[in-house]
Structure formats: C-alpha cells, structure tokens
Scaffold this motif. Structure first.
Motif, PDB file in Angstrom:
ATOM      1  N   GLU A 168      49.346  25.368  52.957  1.00  0.00           N
ATOM      2  CA  GLU A 168      49.030  25.083  51.556  1.00  0.00           C
ATOM      3  C   GLU A 168      47.517  24.953  51.353  1.00  0.00           C
ATOM      4  O   GLU A 168      46.959  25.495  50.395  1.00  0.00           O
ATOM      5  N   VAL A 169      46.866  24.225  52.239  1.00  0.00           N
ATOM      6  CA  VAL A 169      45.414  24.036  52.134  1.00  0.00           C
ATOM      7  C   VAL A 169      44.685  25.372  52.247  1.00  0.00           C
ATOM      8  O   VAL A 169      43.768  25.665  51.471  1.00  0.00           O
ATOM      9  N   VAL A 170      45.088  26.189  53.207  1.00  0.00           N
ATOM     10  CA  VAL A 170      44.432  27.483  53.425  1.00  0.00           C
ATOM     11  C   VAL A 170      44.603  28.383  52.211  1.00  0.00           C
ATOM     12  O   VAL A 170      43.637  28.970  51.711  1.00  0.00           O
ATOM     13  N   PHE A 171      45.826  28.499  51.696  1.00  0.00           N
ATOM     14  CA  PHE A 171      46.065  29.420  50.583  1.00  0.00           C
ATOM     15  C   PHE A 171      45.472  28.912  49.277  1.00  0.00           C
ATOM     16  O   PHE A 171      45.158  29.717  48.391  1.00  0.00           O
ATOM     17  N   ALA A 172      45.304  27.626  49.159  1.00  0.00           N
ATOM     18  CA  ALA A 172      44.655  27.091  47.961  1.00  0.00           C
ATOM     19  C   ALA A 172      43.201  27.522  47.882  1.00  0.00           C
ATOM     20  O   ALA A 172      42.599  27.520  46.799  1.00  0.00           O
ATOM     21  N   GLY A 173      42.615  27.933  49.015  1.00  0.00           N
ATOM     22  CA  GLY A 173      41.212  28.337  49.040  1.00  0.00           C
ATOM     23  C   GLY A 173      40.979  29.816  48.817  1.00  0.00           C
ATOM     24  O   GLY A 173      39.833  30.266  48.831  1.00  0.00           O
ATOM     25  N   ILE A 174      42.047  30.595  48.599  1.00  0.00           N
ATOM     26  CA  ILE A 174      41.877  32.035  48.379  1.00  0.00           C
ATOM     27  C   ILE A 174      41.307  32.279  46.989  1.00  0.00           C
ATOM     28  O   ILE A 174      41.750  31.674  46.018  1.00  0.00           O
ATOM     29  N   GLU A 175      40.336  33.166  46.917  1.00  0.00           N
ATOM     30  CA  GLU A 175      39.684  33.444  45.644  1.00  0.00           C
ATOM     31  C   GLU A 175      40.652  34.105  44.677  1.00  0.00           C
ATOM     32  O   GLU A 175      41.553  34.845  45.070  1.00  0.00           O
ATOM     33  N   GLY A 176      40.441  33.850  43.380  1.00  0.00           N
ATOM     34  CA  GLY A 176      41.320  34.390  42.347  1.00  0.00           C
ATOM     35  C   GLY A 176      40.933  35.782  41.914  1.00  0.00           C
ATOM     36  O   GLY A 176      40.077  36.443  42.516  1.00  0.00           O
ATOM     37  N   GLN A 177      41.536  36.218  40.833  1.00  0.00           N
ATOM     38  CA  GLN A 177      41.318  37.551  40.305  1.00  0.00           C
ATOM     39  C   GLN A 177      39.907  37.689  39.738  1.00  0.00           C
ATOM     40  O   GLN A 177      39.380  36.761  39.142  1.00  0.00           O
ATOM     41  N   VAL A 178      39.316  38.867  39.951  1.00  0.00           N
ATOM     42  CA  VAL A 178      38.004  39.165  39.376  1.00  0.00           C
ATOM     43  C   VAL A 178      38.198  39.559  37.917  1.00  0.00           C
ATOM     44  O   VAL A 178      38.935  40.498  37.619  1.00  0.00           O
ATOM     45  N   PRO A 179      37.568  38.841  36.969  1.00  0.00           N
ATOM     46  CA  PRO A 179      37.751  39.165  35.547  1.00  0.00           C
ATOM     47  C   PRO A 179      37.336  40.599  35.236  1.00  0.00           C
ATOM     48  O   PRO A 179      36.350  41.112  35.761  1.00  0.00           O
ATOM     49  N   GLY A 180      38.130  41.252  34.414  1.00  0.00           N
ATOM     50  CA  GLY A 180      37.797  42.596  33.976  1.00  0.00           C
ATOM     51  C   GLY A 180      38.251  43.703  34.902  1.00  0.00           C
ATOM     52  O   GLY A 180      38.072  44.885  34.581  1.00  0.00           O
ATOM     53  N   SER A 181      38.852  43.379  36.046  1.00  0.00           N
ATOM     54  CA  SER A 181      39.308  44.408  36.969  1.00  0.00           C
ATOM     55  C   SER A 181      40.566  45.079  36.438  1.00  0.00           C
ATOM     56  O   SER A 181      41.371  44.452  35.754  1.00  0.00           O
ATOM     57  N   ASP A 182      40.738  46.374  36.775  1.00  0.00           N
ATOM     58  CA  ASP A 182      42.022  46.998  36.512  1.00  0.00           C
ATOM     59  C   ASP A 182      43.018  46.471  37.546  1.00  0.00           C
ATOM     60  O   ASP A 182      42.641  45.753  38.475  1.00  0.00           O
ATOM     61  N   TRP A 183      44.285  46.818  37.381  1.00  0.00           N
ATOM     62  CA  TRP A 183      45.290  46.210  38.259  1.00  0.00           C
ATOM     63  C   TRP A 183      45.043  46.539  39.722  1.00  0.00           C
ATOM     64  O   TRP A 183      45.207  45.694  40.600  1.00  0.00           O
ATOM     65  N   LYS A 184      44.590  47.760  39.988  1.00  0.00           N
ATOM     66  CA  LYS A 184      44.384  48.164  41.388  1.00  0.00           C
ATOM     67  C   LYS A 184      43.224  47.383  42.007  1.00  0.00           C
ATOM     68  O   LYS A 184      43.321  46.883  43.128  1.00  0.00           O
ATOM     69  N   GLY A 185      42.119  47.271  41.266  1.00  0.00           N
ATOM     70  CA  GLY A 185      40.981  46.512  41.763  1.00  0.00           C
ATOM     71  C   GLY A 185      41.292  45.030  41.895  1.00  0.00           C
ATOM     72  O   GLY A 185      40.821  44.372  42.828  1.00  0.00           O
ATOM     73  N   ALA A 186      42.091  44.513  40.951  1.00  0.00           N
ATOM     74  CA  ALA A 186      42.452  43.097  40.994  1.00  0.00           C
ATOM     75  C   ALA A 186      43.308  42.784  42.210  1.00  0.00           C
ATOM     76  O   ALA A 186      43.073  41.808  42.926  1.00  0.00           O
ATOM     77  N   VAL A 187      44.303  43.641  42.453  1.00  0.00           N
ATOM     78  CA  VAL A 187      45.178  43.433  43.611  1.00  0.00           C
ATOM     79  C   VAL A 187      44.385  43.584  44.901  1.00  0.00           C
ATOM     80  O   VAL A 187      44.525  42.777  45.831  1.00  0.00           O
ATOM     81  N   ARG A 188      43.554  44.598  44.963  1.00  0.00           N
ATOM     82  CA  ARG A 188      42.761  44.829  46.168  1.00  0.00           C
ATOM     83  C   ARG A 188      41.876  43.622  46.467  1.00  0.00           C
ATOM     84  O   ARG A 188      41.801  43.153  47.605  1.00  0.00           O
ATOM     85  N   GLY A 189      41.196  43.119  45.430  1.00  0.00           N
ATOM     86  CA  GLY A 189      40.327  41.961  45.621  1.00  0.00           C
ATOM     87  C   GLY A 189      41.086  40.732  46.058  1.00  0.00           C
ATOM     88  O   GLY A 189      40.618  39.965  46.905  1.00  0.00           O
TER      89      GLY A 189
END
Length: 234
Positions: A66-87
């Motif tokens: 839980e602690v580790v996954f809480a630190g994963i960065e979120g979606q980059v604003p303005g990305s298309d779905w492919k770029g958002a998922v990749r990021g």
C-alpha cells in the motif's frame, strides 16, 4: 534544586510509521531479512507493540505494498489515453525499481490490496476515457498482465540455461557450444544480446528497453483495434 534532564520524547508508534519503517528495512536489507522481531528492533520496541498496528506479517506485507503504490505518480494532465497509460505504467515501474522487493511481494498476494486496486482502476479509467469499450479494455488488461503493474514475468532468467555454468569466458563459451548443438535457435538468441542487469525488477530480461518496447507494441495494437471498432463477439 537543579532541574533534572528530561529524556527525549519517543515518536509514538503508529501504523504508518510501522509500515514505512518496514519499507525502509526491506529496501536496505531485502524482503527475506524482514521479520516482526527485526522490525521491532529497528523501531526500538518490543515485538508485541507491532501487533497493535498490524495483525501479522501478512498484513504487514500488504501494508508495505500500500505504501509503495501510494507513491506512484498520477496521470500527466493533457495526455491522450495512450500517453497517459504509458506514463502511469512507467511511473509504476520506476517505483518498483526503487523498491526491488515489491514485485516479489505482489506476486505472492492472493488478491490485490486497496492501493493496487485503486491503481488498476485509474489505468482502466484512462482506457475508458480514451473511448475504448469495456469489452476491449477487458482484453487489454489481460494482454498487459503484470506489465500494467510495472514489471514482467520472464519465462526463464537465462533462456540458454547458462545460469549454473562456470563464469570464465572459455567455460561459458564451451557451455554455449554444447547448448547450441541441441538447441541452436535458443542459443543463437541468447548469445546475440547482452541485457542490462542494473535496471531489472528482480531477474531476467526486464530492462528498460525491453519493457518499453513491449509496452509500446501493446499500446499501438490496442489503438489499432480501437480504431477498427474491434469486439470480442462476432
């Protein structure tokens, strides 16, 4: 009468402190070295004090994920779905590279923790926001497999079977030659590339190039199917 020196106040034990201490311990010493007793020593408490915050080691491991996954960065604003998922997926990979024990623990769980479920929900939401149908998204998640969490599971650490072979060059070459007579194509492939062992999650060929190569192939394929209006039903 002079004032008596006061002892420094101890930081109160809490679930969050226990979990973060466990993550730090596993980062430094490895997950196999972690025990409730060793963790209690690190925190300067008796082992029974930990059980007020985590019921057992299994709950401790779930909390560490839980602690580790809480630190994963979120979606980059303005990305298309492919770029958002990749990021998002590469953000998960970067996090697991910082906590190399985490993939092993995730594989050992029988069900995902709430933070992992929240992460998966966010990735699914990116596909859906991009217009992919629930049908295609379902199969997309199966195709991604563990890669959606930032790591891959290779068939074997060393496809040529040389992991137990002697390490000097002449002996290694002789082992490959013997292997090549029986399994020529496997050996040819294994000898043709050198994988970056410094960038793996666990063991195997999961280096950055291999990971991104496969991820990009999958995302491009998902995009093509989406554009064609693919459905799993005739």
């Amino acid at each position: 009468m002079p004032d008596q020196p006061q002892e420094p106040r101890r930081t109160p034990l809490s679930r969050d402190r226990v979990l973060r201490a466990a993550v730090a311990f596993a980062d430094a010493a490895g997950i196999d070295a972690l025990s409730m007793r060793r963790l209690a020593q690190e925190l300067g408490v008796v082992p029974m004090a930990l059980y007020k915050h985590v019921a057992n080691k299994e709950e401790l491991l779930d909390g560490m994920v839980e602690v580790v996954f809480a630190g994963i960065e979120g979606q980059v604003p303005g990305s298309d779905w492919k770029g958002a998922v990749r990021g998002r997926i590469l953000g998960a990979r970067a996090t697991l590279l910082a906590h190399t024990w985490a993939a092993q623990v995730i594989r050992s769980r029988t069900s995902p923790t709430p933070a992992v479920l929240a992460y998966l929900d966010s990735v699914i939401g990116m596909f859906r926001a991009g217009g992919l149908s629930t049908d295609l998204t379902h199969h997309v998640m199966h195709a991604l497999g563990s890669r959606v969490l930032g790591f891959t599971e290779e068939l074997f650490d060393n496809p040529a079977g040389a992991s137990g072979a002697p390490q000097d060059d002449r002996a290694q070459a002789a082992a490959y030659e013997a292997m090549a007579r029986q399994y020529p194509h496997v050996t040819e492939l294994a000898r043709s590339v050198a994988h970056d062992r410094r960038s793996v999650v666990g063991q195997g060929c999961d280096d950055r190039f291999e990971f991104e190569f496969a991820l990009d192939l999958l995302l491009d394929g998902f995009g093509r199917l989406h554009g064609e209006g693919w459905t799993s039903t005739p």
